[in-house]
Design a protein around this motif. Structure first.
Motif, PDB file in Angstrom:
ATOM      1  N   PRO A   1      26.931   8.742  14.104  1.00  0.00           N
ATOM      2  CA  PRO A   1      25.533   8.702  13.653  1.00  0.00           C
ATOM      3  C   PRO A   1      24.896  10.083  13.524  1.00  0.00           C
ATOM      4  O   PRO A   1      24.091  10.313  12.617  1.00  0.00           O
ATOM      5  CB  PRO A   1      24.840   7.861  14.731  1.00  0.00           C
ATOM      6  CG  PRO A   1      25.927   7.024  15.315  1.00  0.00           C
ATOM      7  CD  PRO A   1      27.155   7.897  15.285  1.00  0.00           C
ATOM      8  N   ALA A   2      25.247  11.016  14.431  1.00  0.00           N
ATOM      9  CA  ALA A   2      24.654  12.354  14.358  1.00  0.00           C
ATOM     10  C   ALA A   2      25.071  13.072  13.081  1.00  0.00           C
ATOM     11  O   ALA A   2      24.277  13.789  12.464  1.00  0.00           O
ATOM     12  CB  ALA A   2      25.067  13.181  15.581  1.00  0.00           C
ATOM     13  N   ARG A   3      26.307  12.870  12.660  1.00  0.00           N
ATOM     14  CA  ARG A   3      26.776  13.503  11.424  1.00  0.00           C
ATOM     15  C   ARG A   3      26.086  12.887  10.210  1.00  0.00           C
ATOM     16  O   ARG A   3      25.715  13.587   9.263  1.00  0.00           O
ATOM     17  CB  ARG A   3      28.295  13.353  11.309  1.00  0.00           C
ATOM     18  CG  ARG A   3      29.065  14.048  12.414  1.00  0.00           C
ATOM     19  CD  ARG A   3      30.561  13.776  12.296  1.00  0.00           C
ATOM     20  NE  ARG A   3      31.255  14.238  13.483  1.00  0.00           N
ATOM     21  CZ  ARG A   3      31.684  15.483  13.667  1.00  0.00           C
ATOM     22  NH1 ARG A   3      31.499  16.377  12.727  1.00  0.00           N
ATOM     23  NH2 ARG A   3      32.295  15.834  14.779  1.00  0.00           N
ATOM     24  N   VAL A   4      25.936  11.573  10.231  1.00  0.00           N
ATOM     25  CA  VAL A   4      25.260  10.898   9.122  1.00  0.00           C
ATOM     26  C   VAL A   4      23.821  11.378   9.008  1.00  0.00           C
ATOM     27  O   VAL A   4      23.337  11.720   7.924  1.00  0.00           O
ATOM     28  CB  VAL A   4      25.313   9.368   9.315  1.00  0.00           C
ATOM     29  CG1 VAL A   4      24.441   8.659   8.285  1.00  0.00           C
ATOM     30  CG2 VAL A   4      26.754   8.873   9.216  1.00  0.00           C
ATOM     31  N   ASP A   5      23.113  11.432  10.142  1.00  0.00           N
ATOM     32  CA  ASP A   5      21.696  11.789  10.135  1.00  0.00           C
ATOM     33  C   ASP A   5      21.456  13.216   9.660  1.00  0.00           C
ATOM     34  O   ASP A   5      20.413  13.507   9.066  1.00  0.00           O
ATOM     35  CB  ASP A   5      21.103  11.623  11.542  1.00  0.00           C
ATOM     36  CG  ASP A   5      21.014  10.164  11.968  1.00  0.00           C
ATOM     37  OD1 ASP A   5      21.120   9.288  11.088  1.00  0.00           O
ATOM     38  OD2 ASP A   5      20.859   9.913  13.176  1.00  0.00           O
ATOM     39  N   SER A   6      22.403  14.123   9.899  1.00  0.00           N
ATOM     40  CA  SER A   6      22.176  15.538   9.593  1.00  0.00           C
ATOM     41  C   SER A   6      22.724  15.962   8.241  1.00  0.00           C
ATOM     42  O   SER A   6      22.642  17.131   7.875  1.00  0.00           O
ATOM     43  CB  SER A   6      22.821  16.406  10.687  1.00  0.00           C
ATOM     44  OG  SER A   6      24.233  16.249  10.685  1.00  0.00           O
ATOM     45  N   THR A   7      23.277  15.023   7.481  1.00  0.00           N
ATOM     46  CA  THR A   7      23.961  15.366   6.231  1.00  0.00           C
ATOM     47  C   THR A   7      23.028  15.301   5.029  1.00  0.00           C
ATOM     48  O   THR A   7      22.311  14.314   4.847  1.00  0.00           O
ATOM     49  CB  THR A   7      25.154  14.424   6.002  1.00  0.00           C
ATOM     50  OG1 THR A   7      26.143  14.678   7.009  1.00  0.00           O
ATOM     51  CG2 THR A   7      25.776  14.638   4.639  1.00  0.00           C
ATOM     52  N   VAL A   8      23.072  16.364   4.212  1.00  0.00           N
ATOM     53  CA  VAL A   8      22.456  16.363   2.882  1.00  0.00           C
ATOM     54  C   VAL A   8      23.568  16.784   1.919  1.00  0.00           C
ATOM     55  O   VAL A   8      23.954  17.955   1.863  1.00  0.00           O
ATOM     56  CB  VAL A   8      21.253  17.319   2.789  1.00  0.00           C
ATOM     57  CG1 VAL A   8      20.646  17.269   1.378  1.00  0.00           C
ATOM     58  CG2 VAL A   8      20.199  16.962   3.831  1.00  0.00           C
ATOM     59  N   HIS A   9      24.074  15.831   1.202  1.00  0.00           N
ATOM     60  CA  HIS A   9      25.294  15.979   0.409  1.00  0.00           C
ATOM     61  C   HIS A   9      24.937  16.290  -1.045  1.00  0.00           C
ATOM     62  O   HIS A   9      24.029  15.678  -1.612  1.00  0.00           O
ATOM     63  CB  HIS A   9      26.061  14.651   0.490  1.00  0.00           C
ATOM     64  CG  HIS A   9      27.313  14.572  -0.320  1.00  0.00           C
ATOM     65  ND1 HIS A   9      28.532  15.003   0.144  1.00  0.00           N
ATOM     66  CD2 HIS A   9      27.554  14.073  -1.566  1.00  0.00           C
ATOM     67  CE1 HIS A   9      29.458  14.774  -0.769  1.00  0.00           C
ATOM     68  NE2 HIS A   9      28.884  14.211  -1.825  1.00  0.00           N
ATOM     69  N   TRP A  10      25.671  17.259  -1.636  1.00  0.00           N
ATOM     70  CA  TRP A  10      25.472  17.522  -3.062  1.00  0.00           C
ATOM     71  C   TRP A  10      26.821  17.644  -3.756  1.00  0.00           C
ATOM     72  O   TRP A  10      27.540  18.615  -3.567  1.00  0.00           O
ATOM     73  CB  TRP A  10      24.648  18.789  -3.293  1.00  0.00           C
ATOM     74  CG  TRP A  10      24.312  19.009  -4.748  1.00  0.00           C
ATOM     75  CD1 TRP A  10      24.392  18.111  -5.758  1.00  0.00           C
ATOM     76  CD2 TRP A  10      23.826  20.223  -5.344  1.00  0.00           C
ATOM     77  NE1 TRP A  10      23.992  18.665  -6.950  1.00  0.00           N
ATOM     78  CE2 TRP A  10      23.637  19.962  -6.729  1.00  0.00           C
ATOM     79  CE3 TRP A  10      23.530  21.490  -4.842  1.00  0.00           C
ATOM     80  CZ2 TRP A  10      23.179  20.937  -7.614  1.00  0.00           C
ATOM     81  CZ3 TRP A  10      23.066  22.453  -5.721  1.00  0.00           C
ATOM     82  CH2 TRP A  10      22.890  22.183  -7.087  1.00  0.00           C
TER      83      TRP A  10
ATOM     84  N   ILE B   1      24.014   8.171   3.715  1.00  0.00           N
ATOM     85  CA  ILE B   1      23.527   9.536   3.902  1.00  0.00           C
ATOM     86  C   ILE B   1      22.501   9.891   2.823  1.00  0.00           C
ATOM     87  O   ILE B   1      22.229   9.130   1.907  1.00  0.00           O
ATOM     88  CB  ILE B   1      24.682  10.552   3.886  1.00  0.00           C
ATOM     89  CG1 ILE B   1      25.352  10.586   2.503  1.00  0.00           C
ATOM     90  CG2 ILE B   1      25.683  10.258   4.989  1.00  0.00           C
ATOM     91  CD1 ILE B   1      26.303  11.746   2.328  1.00  0.00           C
ATOM     92  N   THR B   2      21.945  11.093   2.936  1.00  0.00           N
ATOM     93  CA  THR B   2      21.022  11.648   1.945  1.00  0.00           C
ATOM     94  C   THR B   2      21.800  12.536   0.987  1.00  0.00           C
ATOM     95  O   THR B   2      22.669  13.298   1.413  1.00  0.00           O
ATOM     96  CB  THR B   2      19.925  12.473   2.634  1.00  0.00           C
ATOM     97  OG1 THR B   2      19.164  11.615   3.496  1.00  0.00           O
ATOM     98  CG2 THR B   2      19.002  13.128   1.626  1.00  0.00           C
ATOM     99  N   GLN B   3      21.478  12.449  -0.307  1.00  0.00           N
ATOM    100  CA  GLN B   3      22.158  13.320  -1.250  1.00  0.00           C
ATOM    101  C   GLN B   3      21.182  13.875  -2.272  1.00  0.00           C
ATOM    102  O   GLN B   3      20.042  13.419  -2.409  1.00  0.00           O
ATOM    103  CB  GLN B   3      23.294  12.606  -1.948  1.00  0.00           C
ATOM    104  CG  GLN B   3      22.884  11.494  -2.892  1.00  0.00           C
ATOM    105  CD  GLN B   3      24.036  11.010  -3.758  1.00  0.00           C
ATOM    106  OE1 GLN B   3      24.875  11.788  -4.197  1.00  0.00           O
ATOM    107  NE2 GLN B   3      24.078   9.715  -4.005  1.00  0.00           N
TER     108      GLN B   3
END
Length: 691
Positions: free
Chosen positions: A319-328, A351-353
């Motif tokens: 979950p910590a990796r998912v929450d901190s990810t902004v993928h491009w 995740i956020t992208q």
């Protein structure tokens, strides 16, 4: 959906290292491999479970002596591939509904940056509502499960929305790059038998609003099954061609629709999308990917390679990796890279992208870095050709104008990356400290097959082993690869051979749309009796068992019996400080059979030097780097080399332009203007007129 102002960069979260399973010993057998993918299937929500995890019937040679018409009868059976048969699920529900139901509806799903500077942000709940409205709109137009919808749009949120809406109602989507010609679009409309085309009034490209609707109309002329053209208002074009009764505005179609839609369940083998190959080797092939297996391998490989799991074999994300990810992922949404790691992968993993509409240098060469800073991008996944454009724009190195401290992982995809470009990427953007996942896969495989891992030991501080620039290394868990000779025997270490996937994964394409024989002939005829998929790429395994990709096996230059890889020649040229990009190709030679020529894009400074002096210097440079036999017969400076949207250099065209022969299919080019420029330089301007 909300509109956002510029943000500030966020520091990457401190995450624990991932445990590596070097040779995946736990999944070497077929039974263990299938069990592994069944475990990974637990990443998804299934409405009904499967009764058969995997069926694979490899091609079988037929006894043609019993067939009276042997000239017409097939020599082999077509392979049969199924994963999770009997299982039922909905692709869009797995991307959106389940995250909202789990209380994560307020999480940002998507940051959109338009080329003119407009911005939109969608949460998972907002994206679900918009997809639901679009699903209702498609149903109102008469689209039912199994119908094909062709999507001819730029990189805008509506492209993701309509793609997921198709998946939600069981329609088969086929995305087409918005820069393709009317002829390229027409082929795909007719080949798929599409009922609906989704397009826009125009798109923003290199600082200008480019009309699109007229090209869409031209593509719809003639014999096809199109009933409606759904039009997104992107540029505000007022003088728009319009066919009453057929054409429908996107905003009007969605306005009256409810923002909730019950997602039906579809069989795991229900077709999800058709994606066309680039056409670098002839007529594009419509590869069919199905729902269950594609989503399983996409969700897993995205989590593995983009740092979301704390163990290679884990079936649950950290979950910590998912929450901190902004993928491009910077690919155009029409390319398979974007299908897997820009549409489905990020949304499946919650995740956020970021997506960006425009070109990397619009309105200035640092636009990508400006976007990274604005949204705090943590994962920057791009193509070697774009990296080389960064090198050309910043020959003295990347200035400290932008805060890139949020980045914690770099990735490359597309054509094999030259070692020099790899080093620049990691040095200038990654500070010589970040991992680089150099992914190897294809439209046919649907997801990454080989790649370094984010936490390989070579990327750790103080590591006693150095990274291998441009080396895809080894297969991801659940699949395997090998380098073989023509007989299928393993090629010796250091010797170039054919790269095959000897254990396929669930995301493998099932067939070529409407042409199963071509699927057999293109991918399975060479090694199919062994059950191996032939990638068409050459490679070389080193003493560590790691594999370096050397490009298409038909991208080989045979000089007096010496087989030279085009990738190796190009890599040698790019190590010269005057060269930004290179494309090498064979030409006929009466003495040696073939000779090598190279087209190069030079730095700004080198363009002002004496051309003959530069050519002699570069020819000698290749001879020093590889050997005298590799010395190109010609090195020709050009403004740009012709490439597909995924960044693959179309070397076939380079040969044809030099020799003045007909060019054949050029519909997949992202930069068609390069053709006329090269034709003039090599003295065959009429070749550009034969397209």
């Amino acid at each position: 959906m909300t509109t956002t102002a510029p943000g500030t960069a966020r520091p990457a979260a401190a995450l624990s290292p991932v445990r590596r399973a070097p040779d995946n010993p736990a999944i070497e057998s077929d039974a263990a491999r299938i069990a592994f993918w069944e475990t990974q299937a637990g990443r998804l929500d299934w409405v009904e479970g499967w009764h058969t995890a995997h069926t694979f019937e490899k091609p079988r040679r037929l006894d043609r002596s019993r067939d009276a018409d042997t000239a017409e009868s097939p020599e082999y059976t077509v392979p049969t591939i199924e994963w999770f048969a009997g299982g039922k699920l909905n692709a869009a529900a797995n991307c959106l509904d389940r995250h909202v139901a789990a209380g994560r509806g307020d999480r940002v799903a998507l940051h959109f940056e338009g080329e003119p500077g407009d911005r939109r942000t969608y949460t998972y709940a907002e994206l679900l509502a918009e997809v639901s409205r679009a699903a209702h709109a498609l149903e109102a137009l008469g689209v039912i499960p199994g119908d094909r919808v062709v999507i001819y749009l730029p990189v805008i949120p509506e492209t993701l929305v309509i793609t997921l809406a198709c998946a939600r109602i069981g329609a088969v989507h086929s995305l087409v790059f918005g820069g393709f010609s009317a002829e390229a679009l027409r082929f795909r409309i007719e080949d798929t038998g599409a009922k609906v085309l989704v397009t826009s009034d125009g798109q923003f490209r290199r600082g200008a609003a480019v009309p699109v609707k007229a090209a869409a109309d031209a593509a719809c002329a003639g014999d096809n099954a199109i009933e409606h053209v759904l039009v997104v208002a992107r540029t505000g074009e007022t003088d728009l061609p319009w066919t009453p009764g057929r054409d429908v505005w996107w905003h009007e179609a969605l306005a009256a629709q409810p923002d909730a839609h019950a997602p039906p369940a579809f069989d795991a083998e229900h077709p999800l999308f058709i994606i066309y190959t680039s056409g670098t080797t002839g007529k594009p092939k419509g590869l069919v990917h199905t729902t269950g297996g594609y989503l399983v391998q996409t969700a897993y490989t995205h989590a593995l390679l983009f740092d979301l799991v704390d163990d290679e074999l884990a079936a649950v994300n950290d979950p910590a990796r998912v929450d901190s990810t902004v993928h491009w992922c910077t690919a155009d949404l029409a390319w398979v890279t974007a299908h897997t790691y820009e549409i489905y992968g990020p949304l499946l993993n919650g995740i956020t992208q970021v997506i960006y509409e425009g070109t990397p240098a619009s309105p200035h060469p640092g636009r990508h870095f400006e976007i990274i800073e604005r949204y705090g991008v943590t994962h920057y996944y791009t193509a070697p050709t774009l990296i080389r454009s960064h090198i050309g724009n910043f020959p003295s190195g990347l200035p400290d104008t932008w805060d890139l401290s949020s980045i914690r992982l770099l990735g490359t995809v597309g054509e094999s990356i030259n070692p020099e470009a790899w080093r620049w990427f990691r040095r200038e953007i990654g500070g010589d400290a970040l991992p680089v996942v150099d992914t190897w896969w294809q439209s046919e495989t649907g997801a990454t097959i080989m790649s370094p891992r984010p936490h390989d030991s070579c990327f750790e501080p103080g590591a006693d082993t150095a990274p291998k620039p441009g080396c895809a290394t080894r297969a991801v868990p659940g699949v395997s690869t090998r380098v073989v000779d023509e007989s299928g025997a393993d090629a010796p270490d250091g010797v170039q051979g054919f790269v095959v996937v000897d254990r396929i994964g669930p995301s493998m394409a099932r067939t070529v749309w409407g042409d199963p024989q071509r699927y057999l002939d293109s991918y399975w005829r060479a090694f199919g009796e062994r059950g191996w998929f032939f990638s068409g790429d050459g490679g070389r395994r080193d003493a560590d068992g790691d594999i370096t990709l050397l490009g298409r096996v038909d991208d080989v230059i045979n000089v007096s019996g010496h087989r030279l890889s085009t990738i190796e020649l190009e890599s040698a040229l790019i190590t010269h400080p005057d060269v930004v990009e290179a494309g090498s190709t064979p030409i006929a030679d009466p003495l040696t059979g073939q000779a090598a020529i190279a087209y190069v894009v030079l730095t700004r400074a080198a363009r002002h030097r004496d051309a003959a002096e530069v050519e002699a210097e570069l020819r000698a440079h290749v001879a020093r780097e590889i050997g005298p036999v590799a010395r190109p017969a010609r090195v020709i400076p050009v403004p740009e080399v012709p490439k597909t949207r995924s960044g693959k250099i179309m070397r076939r065209l380079l040969t044809q332009l030099y020799e003045g022969t007909p060019l054949g299919d050029t519909t997949s080019l992202q930069n068609p203007a390069a053709i006329a420029g090269i034709a003039r330089i090599v003295g065959h301007p009429s070749a550009a007129d034969d397209r």
